[in-house]
Design a protein around this motif. Structure first.
Motif, short mmCIF file in Angstrom:
data_model
loop_
_atom_site.label_atom_id
_atom_site.label_comp_id
_atom_site.label_asym_id
_atom_site.label_seq_id
_atom_site.Cartn_x
_atom_site.Cartn_y
_atom_site.Cartn_z
N UNK A 249 33.08 -40.51 72.38
CA UNK A 249 32.83 -41.23 70.95
C UNK A 249 33.78 -42.36 71.15
N UNK A 250 33.39 -43.79 71.29
CA UNK A 250 34.21 -44.93 71.47
C UNK A 250 35.07 -45.61 70.13
N UNK A 251 33.74 -45.09 68.83
CA UNK A 251 34.12 -45.17 67.82
C UNK A 251 33.10 -44.41 66.17
N UNK A 252 33.80 -44.33 65.01
CA UNK A 252 32.71 -42.85 64.27
C UNK A 252 31.28 -43.24 64.56
N UNK A 253 30.92 -42.58 64.56
CA UNK A 253 29.77 -42.19 64.18
C UNK A 253 29.23 -40.66 63.29
N UNK A 254 27.68 -40.69 62.91
CA UNK A 254 27.63 -40.08 62.15
C UNK A 254 26.36 -39.31 62.45
N UNK A 255 26.51 -38.19 63.25
CA UNK A 255 25.20 -38.07 63.55
C UNK A 255 24.50 -36.44 62.70
N UNK A 256 23.34 -36.45 62.55
CA UNK A 256 22.87 -35.10 61.56
C UNK A 256 23.68 -34.65 60.23
N UNK A 257 23.77 -35.91 60.20
CA UNK A 257 25.06 -35.51 58.34
C UNK A 257 26.53 -35.14 58.18
N UNK A 258 26.59 -35.09 60.78
CA UNK A 258 28.15 -34.59 60.84
C UNK A 258 29.44 -35.74 60.94
N UNK A 259 30.23 -36.53 60.30
CA UNK A 259 31.30 -37.78 60.29
C UNK A 259 31.87 -36.90 62.33
N UNK A 260 31.21 -38.11 63.35
CA UNK A 260 32.78 -38.04 64.58
C UNK A 260 33.19 -38.77 64.50
N UNK A 261 34.46 -38.61 64.95
CA UNK A 261 35.59 -39.34 64.74
C UNK A 261 35.70 -39.99 66.35
N UNK A 262 36.57 -41.75 66.18
CA UNK A 262 36.04 -42.45 67.31
C UNK A 262 37.17 -41.49 68.62
N UNK A 263 37.14 -41.09 69.59
CA UNK A 263 37.88 -40.29 71.18
C UNK A 263 37.67 -39.11 70.66
N UNK A 264 36.87 -38.71 70.03
CA UNK A 264 36.77 -36.99 69.44
C UNK A 264 35.04 -37.26 71.12
N UNK A 265 34.67 -35.32 71.30
CA UNK A 265 34.18 -35.55 72.80
C UNK A 265 33.61 -35.12 72.18
N UNK A 266 32.11 -35.37 72.55
CA UNK A 266 30.72 -34.45 72.25
C UNK A 266 30.83 -34.19 73.42
N UNK A 267 28.99 -32.78 73.19
CA UNK A 267 28.38 -32.57 74.50
C UNK A 267 26.89 -32.98 74.29
N UNK A 268 26.89 -33.57 75.55
CA UNK A 268 24.83 -33.90 75.00
C UNK A 268 24.28 -32.58 76.13
N UNK A 269 24.46 -31.42 75.37
CA UNK A 269 23.30 -30.32 75.45
C UNK A 269 21.34 -29.89 76.11
N UNK A 270 21.34 -30.98 77.63
CA UNK A 270 19.62 -30.54 78.18
C UNK A 270 19.42 -29.51 77.68
N UNK A 271 20.56 -27.97 77.99
CA UNK A 271 20.16 -27.27 77.99
C UNK A 271 19.13 -26.97 76.25
N UNK A 272 19.51 -27.39 75.47
CA UNK A 272 19.12 -26.97 74.03
C UNK A 272 17.99 -27.43 73.48
N UNK A 273 18.39 -29.30 74.01
CA UNK A 273 17.48 -29.94 73.59
C UNK A 273 15.99 -30.02 75.14
N UNK A 274 15.81 -29.46 75.83
CA UNK A 274 14.56 -28.79 76.01
C UNK A 274 14.10 -27.47 75.51
#
Length: 359
Positions: A249-274
């Motif tokens: 994550x290149x800047x602070x962001x809020x997803x589904x009410x959760x704050x994710x800080x800049x330079x944190x790692x996120x995992x985009x889970x296709x398996x769950x999204x599907x």
């Protein structure tokens, strides 16, 4: 949303809308330094880059696979499937993974890339070694060294020559106004072989598993082959060969009410999204009537898999020919498992099947 403290800690995007939105926003969700974890010395793949570097790498990859590729090799894939089925049809039994699913994509990628047929077994072994060792630096360096020896020589030997096969196109391609070096050639070939072979083996194995474990689905596809593409999409949705990829994550962001800080790692889970029930009705069910709801197995945005049309064609042809030639084929056991293969991938290792032998 979920969170893990493993691999340096990361947040996990699970909802379809969150995964899709993150996948298309490469500026906020950067692929650098790597789309996999842990970050280690390995081949740099197109999935690891953001623009402008990604744009240059994608142009190189697109030399091997473009909109014309499925139509160009479909007849060759059909001939390959006939030959493979002939090799076991008289026996009344086979292992569909070893005898069929591993072979169809391997022969297809050799057609696409221009490898000589005698290299198939070695290419299969080395691509598997590279995939299995992505989280083991020493083993990976050895596998990449062997891989480079095999793939670089045929490319360099074509430099300055004319031809439309990918190895010749790659030999004469340029990156930033210069020819590709040996490392860049190796990285490109690793990207294409892993994306074009290993994942299709997994996808085709899952497709045959889902179809053959349900005789009523098998019989319905035999009666109406026009339903085969729907079966392909359902298998891909339920069993994505790659579970997902990591992003920084290149800047602070809020997803589904959760704050994710800049330079944190996120995992985009296709398996769950599907399998998000907000997107798919009865998400865990295999349904031929699901309709056009788009799964995320091939990714989304700039990193969408360039070979997805080829993979779909191979899977359609492979299941259609198998059901036509061996209409009573069925699984020989209920003990079939999807196994984790490393680097966010999974596959079925064995798929024993039985059928009435042909003369």
């Amino acid at each position: 949303m979920a969170h893990s403290e493993e691999l340096g800690a990361f947040d996990i995007l699970l909802r379809y809308v969150d995964v899709k939105n993150a996948a298309k926003d490469w500026k906020t969700f950067s692929s650098r330094p790597s789309a996999v974890r842990p970050v280690a010395a390995r081949a740099r793949l197109a999935i690891d880059w953001d623009p402008p570097e990604h744009t240059a790498w994608r142009k190189i990859v697109d030399l091997g696979v473009d909109a014309t590729t499925p139509d160009r090799i479909e007849g060759l894939v059909e001939a390959d499937t006939v030959s493979l089925i002939d090799s076991f049809a008289s026996k009344g039994e086979c292992d569909l993974v070893a005898d069929y699913c591993e072979q169809v994509p391997l022969q297809a990628i050799c057609h696409i890339l221009g490898f000589d047929p005698e290299h198939k077994a070695e290419i299969r072994r080395l691509s598997g070694d590279v995939l299995a060792s992505l989280k083991e630096p020493e083993r990976l360096r050895k596998a990449l060294g062997e891989f480079s020896e095999i793939v670089a020589a045929p490319v360099l030997g074509r430099r300055g020559k004319e031809g439309r096969d990918f190895l010749t196109l790659l030999a004469n391609a340029e990156m930033n106004g210069r020819p590709l070096d040996v490392q860049e050639i190796t990285d490109t070939m690793v990207s294409l072989l892993l994306a074009g072979h290993e994942t299709t083996v997994s996808g085709l194995s899952s497709l045959l598993y889902e179809v053959l474990r349900r005789p009523e689905v098998r019989d319905r596809l035999i009666a109406d082959p026009d339903l085969i593409p729907a079966a392909v999409e359902e298998a891909l949705r339920l069993h994505p060969p790659v579970f997902g990829f990591y992003r920084r994550v290149t800047s602070d962001v809020n997803i589904a009410g959760v704050d994710i800080a800049e330079n944190s790692t996120t995992y985009l889970c296709w398996a769950a999204a599907n399998r998000d029930p907000e997107r798919f009705t009865e998400p865990d069910e295999f349904r031929l009537d699901r309709g056009p709801a788009r799964h995320l197995t091939f990714g989304f945005g700039i990193h969408t898999c360039p070979g997805q049309a080829v993979a779909r064609m191979e899977m359609n042809v492979a299941v259609a020919e198998l059901l036509k030639r061996l209409p009573d084929i069925r699984l020989a056991t209920d003990d079939i498992r999807h196994e984790f293969r490393g680097s966010e991938t999974e596959s079925i290792s064995s798929l024993p099947a039985v059928f009435t032998p042909t003369s």
